[in-house]
Design an enzyme around this catalytic site. Structure first.
Site, short mmCIF file in Angstrom:
data_model
loop_
_atom_site.label_atom_id
_atom_site.label_comp_id
_atom_site.label_asym_id
_atom_site.label_seq_id
_atom_site.Cartn_x
_atom_site.Cartn_y
_atom_site.Cartn_z
CG ASP A 88 16.48 12.22 -44.81
OD1 ASP A 88 16.32 11.91 -46.00
OD2 ASP A 88 15.61 12.08 -43.95
CD GLU A 118 14.99 13.22 -48.96
OE1 GLU A 118 15.21 13.12 -47.74
OE2 GLU A 118 14.50 12.29 -49.62
CG HIS A 121 12.80 14.34 -44.75
ND1 HIS A 121 12.85 13.36 -45.73
CD2 HIS A 121 11.54 14.84 -44.79
CE1 HIS A 121 11.67 13.29 -46.33
NE2 HIS A 121 10.86 14.17 -45.77
CE1 TYR A 125 14.89 11.81 -39.17
CE2 TYR A 125 16.40 12.66 -40.82
CZ TYR A 125 15.35 11.84 -40.46
OH TYR A 125 14.76 11.06 -41.42
CD GLU A 185 14.31 9.10 -50.98
OE1 GLU A 185 13.89 9.03 -49.81
OE2 GLU A 185 14.59 10.17 -51.54
CD GLU A 219 12.78 9.80 -47.22
OE1 GLU A 219 12.84 9.96 -48.45
OE2 GLU A 219 13.57 10.35 -46.45
CG HIS A 222 11.06 11.73 -51.78
ND1 HIS A 222 11.86 12.28 -50.80
CD2 HIS A 222 10.03 12.59 -51.97
CE1 HIS A 222 11.33 13.43 -50.40
NE2 HIS A 222 10.22 13.62 -51.10
#
Length: 345
Positions: A88, A118, A121, A125, A185, A219, A222
Site C-alpha cells: 500500500d 492509499e 490504508h 496498518y 488492487e 481497493e 480503485h
C-alpha cells in the site's frame, strides 16, 4: 518510444477538455461538466463515497485478544500486515506519478483521491500494529518488505515495473504500471484480507477485520477505476493494443497468481479455518475477475465462481455504501451460508 514529460499545472492556451489521457493537451482547468470521459466523474464519486479514517475503528477488544491468538496466528498477523503495508505504501506514490504525467485533469483528480485513500490504508496498518503489539514487532513487520526473501521474490516484478515507469515514463511503461496497479488492487491483497476475515468469523480480532473491510472496499473501487482508465488510454493509443502486449498482461497475471499462491502457503500454513487449496482457487478466481474488468479473457476457466463464499459477509460492496460503525455487529458476527451474501469479492 517517446518519453512523457511532467504536465504543467496550467496551460491556458490549451482546451479545458483534455485531448488524451497521456501525451495530449489540456489547460489544467477541470470542469467536471466538460471532460473527455464523462463516466470518470462517476468513478471519482464512488471512491469518495467511501471516506473513512483509521482512528474511527474501535480496537479495544483486539488489544485484549491479540495475546490469546496462537503463536502461528500471531506470526501470520504480523507477516500479513507487513505485506499489506509493503504494497500500500507504493500505491500512494504510483497514483501521484500517474497524476504527474496524465494530461487529463479528471484523471489527476481521481489519482489524488486514490493516493489519499492509499495513504490512509498505510496509516491503518501502523494503527493496527501499534494497538496490539510492541514497538520492536511493529518495526519488524514494516521491515519485511525489504528483508523477507519470500516477500521480496514475490514483489520483484512490481519493483521493476513501477520503477521503470518512474525512471522512463512512456505510454508503454504507464500502461504496464496500471496493469500492476490492477494486480495490487484486485489480487495481491486478497489472501491477506482472507486471513483477517477468517479470524473475524471465529470472533477474533473483529476490529482489525472491520478496518480491513474498509480497505477492501476501497481497493475494489480503485481496481475498477484503474481498469477503466487503462482501457480508455489503450483505446486512445491503439498501436499498443497488440497481441504481444495482451500476452504480456496474461503472463503477469499467471506469474502473480503463482507468487500469491506461494506466499499464501508460506504465511497461512496451519491456520485453522483456511484451506490452502481453496485459497489457491480463490486467488485464481480473483485473477479471472480482474482480467474481465480489463476486457480480457479468463485464464482459469475452472474458477469462474468464488470458491470462498463465506468471505462475502465481510465487505459491503454490493451497493458501494459504507456500513455505519455502530451497525457492524450483524456483519461481523454472522457466519454466512453458501447462498448468503454477494459475489463481488
Amino acid at each position: 518510444m517517446e518519453t512523457l514529460t511532467r504536465v504543467k499545472i496550467l496551460e491556458p492556451a490549451n482546451p479545458n477538455k483534455s485531448t488524451a489521457i497521456f501525451g495530449g493537451k489540456a489547460s489544467g482547468i477541470l470542469n467536471w461538466n466538460d471532460i473527455a470521459h464523462p463516466h470518470f466523474y462517476t468513478l471519482r464519486q464512488q471512491i469518495r463515497a467511501l471516506f473513512w479514517t483509521a482512528n474511527e475503528v474501535d480496537m479495544t477488544q483486539d488489544v485484549k485478544q491479540f495475546a490469546s491468538l496462537t503463536a502461528r496466528e500471531q506470526d501470520a498477523f504480523l507477516k500479513v500486515t507487513g505485506l499489506l503495508a509493503t504494497l500500500d505504501g507504493p500505491q500512494t506514490v504510483i497514483a501521484m506519478k500517474i497524476a504527474d504525467f496524465t494530461t487529463d485533469p479528471s484523471v489527476k483528480s481521481i489519482m489524488a483521491t486514490i493516493a489519499d485513500q492509499e495513504s490512509e490504508h498505510n496509516h491503518s496498518y501502523a494503527y493496527v500494529l501499534s494497538s496490539v503489539t510492541t514497538l520492536d514487532k511493529q518495526m519488524a513487520s514494516f521491515e519485511m518488505g525489504r528483508t523477507d526473501e519470500v516477500l521480496m521474490r514475490r514483489n520483484e516484478r512490481i519493483v521493476d515495473v513501477y520503477n521503470d515507469f518512474s525512471e522512463n515514463p512512456t505510454i508503454d511503461s504507464a500502461l504496464k504500471a496500471m496493469i500492476y496497479t490492477t494486480l495490487l488492487e484486485g489480487l495481491f491483497f486478497y489472501s491477506g484480507f482472507a486471513f483477517f476475515y477468517n479470524l473475524a468469523r471465529n470472533q477474533k480480532m473483529v476490529g482489525t477485520s472491520t478496518m480491513i473491510s474498509y480497505i477492501n472496499r476501497d481497493e475494489l473501487q480503485h481496481g475498477k477505476a484503474m481498469s477503466d482508465i487503462f482501457r480508455a488510454a489503450l483505446a486512445e493509443n491503439p498501436e499498443y493494443n497488440t497481441d504481444e502486449f495482451t500476452e504480456w498482461i496474461y503472463d503477469q497475471y499467471r506469474h502473480s497468481v503463482e507468487q500469491e499462491v506461494i506466499w499464501s502457503r508460506y504465511v497461512l500454513a496451519d491456520i485453522d479455518g483456511i484451506d490452502l487449496e481453496v485459497m489457491e482457487g480463490y486467488v485464481k478466481y480473483r485473477a479471472n475477475k480482474m482480467l474481465r474488468m480489463l476486457g480480457l479473457s479468463e485464464i482459469y476457466p475452472e474458477f469462474t465462481d468464488n470458491p470462498m463464499k463465506w468471505i462475502r459477509a465481510y465487505v459491503d460492496n454490493f451497493d458501494d455504501t459504507k456500513t455505519d460503525f455502530f451497525e457492524q455487529s450483524s456483519r461481523q458476527y454472522v457466519k454466512t451460508s453458501e447462498l448468503n451474501g454477494f459475489d463481488d469479492l
